[in-house]
Design a protein around this motif. Structure first.
Motif, PDB file in Angstrom:
ATOM      1  N   UNK A  95       0.831   6.878   2.079  1.00 32.08           N
ATOM      2  CA  UNK A  95      -0.087   5.866   1.542  1.00 32.08           C
ATOM      3  C   UNK A  95       0.669   4.848   0.692  1.00 32.08           C
ATOM      4  N   UNK A  96       1.556   5.339  -0.172  1.00 32.07           N
ATOM      5  CA  UNK A  96       2.319   4.416  -1.007  1.00 32.07           C
ATOM      6  C   UNK A  96       3.287   3.589  -0.164  1.00 32.07           C
ATOM      7  N   UNK A 138      10.898   0.769  -8.201  1.00 31.40           N
ATOM      8  CA  UNK A 138       9.948   1.486  -7.336  1.00 31.40           C
ATOM      9  C   UNK A 138       9.048   2.370  -8.187  1.00 31.40           C
ATOM     10  N   UNK A 139       9.613   3.018  -9.197  1.00 28.27           N
ATOM     11  CA  UNK A 139       8.794   3.836 -10.106  1.00 28.27           C
ATOM     12  C   UNK A 139       7.701   2.999 -10.760  1.00 28.27           C
ATOM     13  N   UNK A 140       8.041   1.800 -11.203  1.00 31.78           N
ATOM     14  CA  UNK A 140       7.041   0.902 -11.803  1.00 31.78           C
ATOM     15  C   UNK A 140       5.939   0.575 -10.801  1.00 31.78           C
ATOM     16  N   UNK A 141       6.348   0.205  -9.588  1.00 33.42           N
ATOM     17  CA  UNK A 141       5.370  -0.138  -8.538  1.00 33.42           C
ATOM     18  C   UNK A 141       4.498   1.061  -8.193  1.00 33.42           C
ATOM     19  N   UNK A 142       5.085   2.238  -8.181  1.00 34.41           N
ATOM     20  CA  UNK A 142       4.350   3.462  -7.871  1.00 34.41           C
ATOM     21  C   UNK A 142       3.287   3.733  -8.939  1.00 34.41           C
ATOM     22  N   UNK A 143       3.650   3.578 -10.197  1.00 37.21           N
ATOM     23  CA  UNK A 143       2.683   3.783 -11.278  1.00 37.21           C
ATOM     24  C   UNK A 143       1.557   2.751 -11.215  1.00 37.21           C
ATOM     25  N   UNK A 144       1.897   1.501 -10.920  1.00 36.43           N
ATOM     26  CA  UNK A 144       0.875   0.462 -10.754  1.00 36.43           C
ATOM     27  C   UNK A 144      -0.065   0.817  -9.602  1.00 36.43           C
ATOM     28  N   UNK A 145       0.500   1.265  -8.501  1.00 39.78           N
ATOM     29  CA  UNK A 145      -0.292   1.646  -7.324  1.00 39.78           C
ATOM     30  C   UNK A 145      -1.228   2.803  -7.634  1.00 39.78           C
ATOM     31  N   UNK A 148      -4.193   1.596  -9.317  1.00 40.57           N
ATOM     32  CA  UNK A 148      -5.071   0.863  -8.389  1.00 40.57           C
ATOM     33  C   UNK A 148      -5.957   1.793  -7.572  1.00 40.57           C
ATOM     34  N   UNK A 149      -5.427   2.922  -7.176  1.00 40.67           N
ATOM     35  CA  UNK A 149      -6.176   3.810  -6.284  1.00 40.67           C
ATOM     36  C   UNK A 149      -7.035   4.821  -7.041  1.00 40.67           C
TER      37      UNK A 149
END
Length: 150
Positions: A95-96, A138-145, A148-149
């Protein structure tokens, strides 16, 4: 997740090094450079343990060696022929990856953070320092994602 989206994820190939070195790849670079960005992402997946049971069964030794920094991102990717597909990830990993990697954000982050003033993203060097830079992003983007979900 809708059935349609699950069907898409169940067949998704996110990247393949072959598409890079058979495409617009600089003649002056060794082919291994086409594997690096894929290996950096796959390394992050390993560190976050977002890989599938299939990948763990097939690549247990490589996972262990990557975590111990005995092999780097390029070699990790080369072992899998530069392939990055759905069966390597667990559900959350897929999903990510669908959101971040297939959505083009990873490439933009990689370009901005690592390629910067270089002639192309293929000119990035395979170093643990570069891996740590992209891993942090990527860790930052993962936490943001995840926000969101939820």
């Amino acid at each position: 997740m809708t059935l349609e989206k699950k069907k898409v994820l169940d067949k998704t190939i996110y990247d393949n090094a072959k598409n890079h070195f058979l495409g617009n790849f600089p003649d002056s670079l060794p082919i291994e450079q086409a594997y690096l960005h894929i290996g950096m992402y796959l390394g992050w997946i390993i560190e976050k343990e977002l890989y599938s049971e299939f990948f763990e069964d097939e690549a247990g030794t490589e996972i262990f060696r990557f975590k111990r920094r005995q092999i780097g991102p390029t070699i990790l990717s080369e072992i899998w022929d530069g392939y990055l597909g759905y069966e390597l990830f667990n559900r959350e990993g897929n999903m990510f990856t669908y959101f971040y990697y297939a959505g083009g954000v990873f490439k933009k982050d990689y370009q901005k953070l690592l390629a910067g003033d270089l002639p192309s993203l293929y000119h990035v060097t395979d170093t643990w320092e570069n891996y740590e830079l992209i891993k942090t992003k990527i860790n930052e983007r993962y936490e943001e994602w995840k926000k969101l979900i939820s």
